[in-house]
Design a protein around this motif. Structure first.
Motif, PDB file in Angstrom:
ATOM      1  N   TYR A   1     -93.243  37.072-102.902  1.00 49.22           N
ATOM      2  CA  TYR A   1     -92.031  37.432-103.623  1.00 49.22           C
ATOM      3  C   TYR A   1     -91.331  38.532-102.839  1.00 49.22           C
ATOM      4  CZ  TYR A   1     -94.293  34.705-107.224  1.00 49.22           C
ATOM      5  OH  TYR A   1     -94.897  33.672-107.898  1.00 49.22           O
ATOM      6  N   VAL A   2     -90.068  38.318-102.551  1.00 50.76           N
ATOM      7  CA  VAL A   2     -89.347  39.236-101.676  1.00 50.76           C
ATOM      8  C   VAL A   2     -87.949  39.498-102.227  1.00 50.76           C
ATOM      9  CG1 VAL A   2     -90.615  38.441 -99.628  1.00 50.76           C
ATOM     10  CG2 VAL A   2     -88.409  37.387-100.216  1.00 50.76           C
ATOM     11  N   LYS A   3     -87.334  40.549-101.713  1.00 50.36           N
ATOM     12  CA  LYS A   3     -85.956  40.869-102.045  1.00 50.36           C
ATOM     13  C   LYS A   3     -85.382  41.710-100.915  1.00 50.36           C
ATOM     14  CE  LYS A   3     -85.135  44.168-105.073  1.00 50.36           C
ATOM     15  NZ  LYS A   3     -84.624  45.237-104.163  1.00 50.36           N
ATOM     16  N   TYR A   4     -84.073  41.723-100.824  1.00 48.76           N
ATOM     17  CA  TYR A   4     -83.434  42.687 -99.937  1.00 48.76           C
ATOM     18  C   TYR A   4     -83.507  44.065-100.595  1.00 48.76           C
ATOM     19  CZ  TYR A   4     -81.370  39.371 -96.607  1.00 48.76           C
ATOM     20  OH  TYR A   4     -81.173  38.445 -95.614  1.00 48.76           O
ATOM     21  N   PRO A   5     -83.707  45.121 -99.818  1.00 48.13           N
ATOM     22  CA  PRO A   5     -83.808  46.458-100.419  1.00 48.13           C
ATOM     23  C   PRO A   5     -82.572  46.868-101.208  1.00 48.13           C
ATOM     24  CG  PRO A   5     -84.581  46.491 -98.141  1.00 48.13           C
ATOM     25  CD  PRO A   5     -83.959  45.142 -98.366  1.00 48.13           C
ATOM     26  N   TRP A   6     -81.410  46.311-100.846  1.00 49.00           N
ATOM     27  CA  TRP A   6     -80.154  46.690-101.492  1.00 49.00           C
ATOM     28  C   TRP A   6     -79.753  45.731-102.610  1.00 49.00           C
ATOM     29  CZ3 TRP A   6     -80.743  45.098 -96.419  1.00 49.00           C
ATOM     30  CH2 TRP A   6     -80.330  43.808 -96.117  1.00 49.00           C
ATOM     31  N   SER A   7     -80.594  44.754-102.933  1.00 44.06           N
ATOM     32  CA  SER A   7     -80.237  43.740-103.922  1.00 44.06           C
ATOM     33  C   SER A   7     -81.279  43.693-105.025  1.00 44.06           C
ATOM     34  CB  SER A   7     -80.123  42.366-103.247  1.00 44.06           C
ATOM     35  OG  SER A   7     -79.945  41.337-104.206  1.00 44.06           O
ATOM     36  N   SER A   8     -80.858  43.265-106.213  1.00 43.67           N
ATOM     37  CA  SER A   8     -81.788  43.104-107.337  1.00 43.67           C
ATOM     38  C   SER A   8     -82.353  41.693-107.412  1.00 43.67           C
ATOM     39  CB  SER A   8     -81.081  43.448-108.656  1.00 43.67           C
ATOM     40  OG  SER A   8     -79.971  42.588-108.871  1.00 43.67           O
ATOM     41  N   ASP A   9     -81.829  40.755-106.614  1.00 44.24           N
ATOM     42  CA  ASP A   9     -82.310  39.377-106.648  1.00 44.24           C
ATOM     43  C   ASP A   9     -83.719  39.280-106.059  1.00 44.24           C
ATOM     44  OD1 ASP A   9     -80.006  38.392-107.783  1.00 44.24           O
ATOM     45  OD2 ASP A   9     -79.078  37.853-105.873  1.00 44.24           O
ATOM     46  N   ILE A  10     -84.603  38.607-106.782  1.00 52.04           N
ATOM     47  CA  ILE A  10     -85.976  38.391-106.325  1.00 52.04           C
ATOM     48  C   ILE A  10     -86.132  36.920-105.950  1.00 52.04           C
ATOM     49  CG2 ILE A  10     -88.418  38.435-106.978  1.00 52.04           C
ATOM     50  CD1 ILE A  10     -87.767  40.730-108.869  1.00 52.04           C
ATOM     51  N   TRP A  11     -86.722  36.694-104.790  1.00 48.92           N
ATOM     52  CA  TRP A  11     -86.913  35.346-104.272  1.00 48.92           C
ATOM     53  C   TRP A  11     -88.396  35.035-104.140  1.00 48.92           C
ATOM     54  CZ3 TRP A  11     -82.814  32.118-102.469  1.00 48.92           C
ATOM     55  CH2 TRP A  11     -81.551  32.699-102.529  1.00 48.92           C
ATOM     56  N   ALA A  12     -88.739  33.786-104.436  1.00 49.30           N
ATOM     57  CA  ALA A  12     -90.058  33.268-104.090  1.00 49.30           C
ATOM     58  C   ALA A  12     -89.903  32.471-102.804  1.00 49.30           C
ATOM     59  CB  ALA A  12     -90.589  32.372-105.200  1.00 49.30           C
ATOM     60  N   VAL A  13     -90.747  32.767-101.824  1.00 45.70           N
ATOM     61  CA  VAL A  13     -90.716  32.007-100.575  1.00 45.70           C
ATOM     62  C   VAL A  13     -92.094  31.386-100.390  1.00 45.70           C
ATOM     63  CG1 VAL A  13     -91.182  34.143 -99.264  1.00 45.70           C
ATOM     64  CG2 VAL A  13     -90.381  32.091 -98.074  1.00 45.70           C
ATOM     65  N   HIS A  14     -92.093  30.075-100.167  1.00 45.61           N
ATOM     66  CA  HIS A  14     -93.329  29.310-100.046  1.00 45.61           C
ATOM     67  C   HIS A  14     -93.528  28.912 -98.587  1.00 45.61           C
ATOM     68  CE1 HIS A  14     -93.519  29.126-104.396  1.00 45.61           C
ATOM     69  NE2 HIS A  14     -92.264  28.724-104.406  1.00 45.61           N
ATOM     70  N   PHE A  15     -94.670  29.278 -98.038  1.00 40.94           N
ATOM     71  CA  PHE A  15     -94.948  29.047 -96.623  1.00 40.94           C
ATOM     72  C   PHE A  15     -95.725  27.740 -96.456  1.00 40.94           C
ATOM     73  CE2 PHE A  15     -94.897  33.712 -97.237  1.00 40.94           C
ATOM     74  CZ  PHE A  15     -93.785  33.997 -96.478  1.00 40.94           C
TER      75      PHE A  15
END
Length: 241
Positions: A62-76
């Motif tokens: 689970y990641v996000k840009y430090p300046w954004s509130s959006d949280i992303w799931a990234v599947h490898f």
């Protein structure tokens, strides 16, 4: 950036069905000849025809840009960026996943990078309706040093004698508009280039009046000029109306 993406496997995951913790979606991953592979959301009928095999948990961070509130799931599903599957989570999905604390990401799929003709600064955004972010050199390197799109005919400008900032969207013609503070913030606070003139700026006055006015993308139209400001423009002969 390193701590975010070290979770990516050194090789692709096995062929099969994979589940995600924040939704009912199943993904199917399959290898083809050579190093080719594909991952896509699987329809119920496909899972049924395969005999309802128990899906494995999809590798996820689970990641996000430090300046954004959006949280992303990234599947490898593989080691390369094109093998990763991304999903932005709403509050319900994030809660269903257990409200995981996201790591800071240097790059998120769908990010667009650009640069105005007036400055070497680089900006990034994912959504068209979100404010732009001005990258620091470290943030740009963390993103993989992507080549930004150069907006050769667009720029942010100001006069040395003016507190106004203009967004020129066609520098050859000088077409543009004065930025409000909110507009400037939405653009990511690009540093304006100080110029003495813009293309097709227009100085004028009414017949019988000595008050001069300037029409310019920086100041807007009907901007009343002082003698000093007119002098800074080179004392152009005004058009009389």
């Amino acid at each position: 950036m390193a701590s975010t993406f070290l979770a990516a496997p050194s090789s692709a995951v096995d062929t099969g069905f994979y589940s995600v913790p924040y939704a009912d979606t199943l993904y199917y991953h399959e290898h083809y000849s050579g190093s080719d592979e594909v991952t896509f959301p699987a329809q119920y009928e496909m899972w049924q025809s395969s005999g309802f095999p128990t899906p494995r948990p999809a590798p996820v961070r689970y990641v996000k840009y430090p300046w954004s509130s959006d949280i992303w799931a990234v599947h490898f599903f593989g080691p390369d960026r094109e093998d990763w599957v991304w999903s932005v989570l709403d509050y319900g999905q994030w809660s269903r996943a257990g409200r995981p604390a996201p790591s800071d990401a240097g790059w998120i799929e769908g990010s667009t990078y650009w640069q105005y003709a007036s400055s070497p600064e680089i900006f990034v955004a994912i959504w068209e309706d979100e404010p732009a972010h001005k990258l620091t050199p470290a943030e740009w390197r963390a993103a993989g040093s992507p080549a930004p799109e150069r907006l050769w005919n667009q720029g942010i400008y100001t006069y040395p004698w003016s507190s106004s900032i203009g967004y020129v969207w066609d520098t050859p013609t000088g077409d543009g508009d004065t930025l409000t503070f909110e507009d400037w913030a939405f653009l990511g606070f690009p540093t304006p280039q100080t110029v003495n003139h813009l293309s097709y700026e227009h100085v004028w006055r009414f017949r019988g009046s000595s008050q001069l006015y300037l029409d310019s993308a920086i100041t807007g139209i009907d901007f009343p000029l002082t003698f000093g400001q007119w002098s800074a423009l080179g004392r152009p002969a005004p058009v009389i109306y």
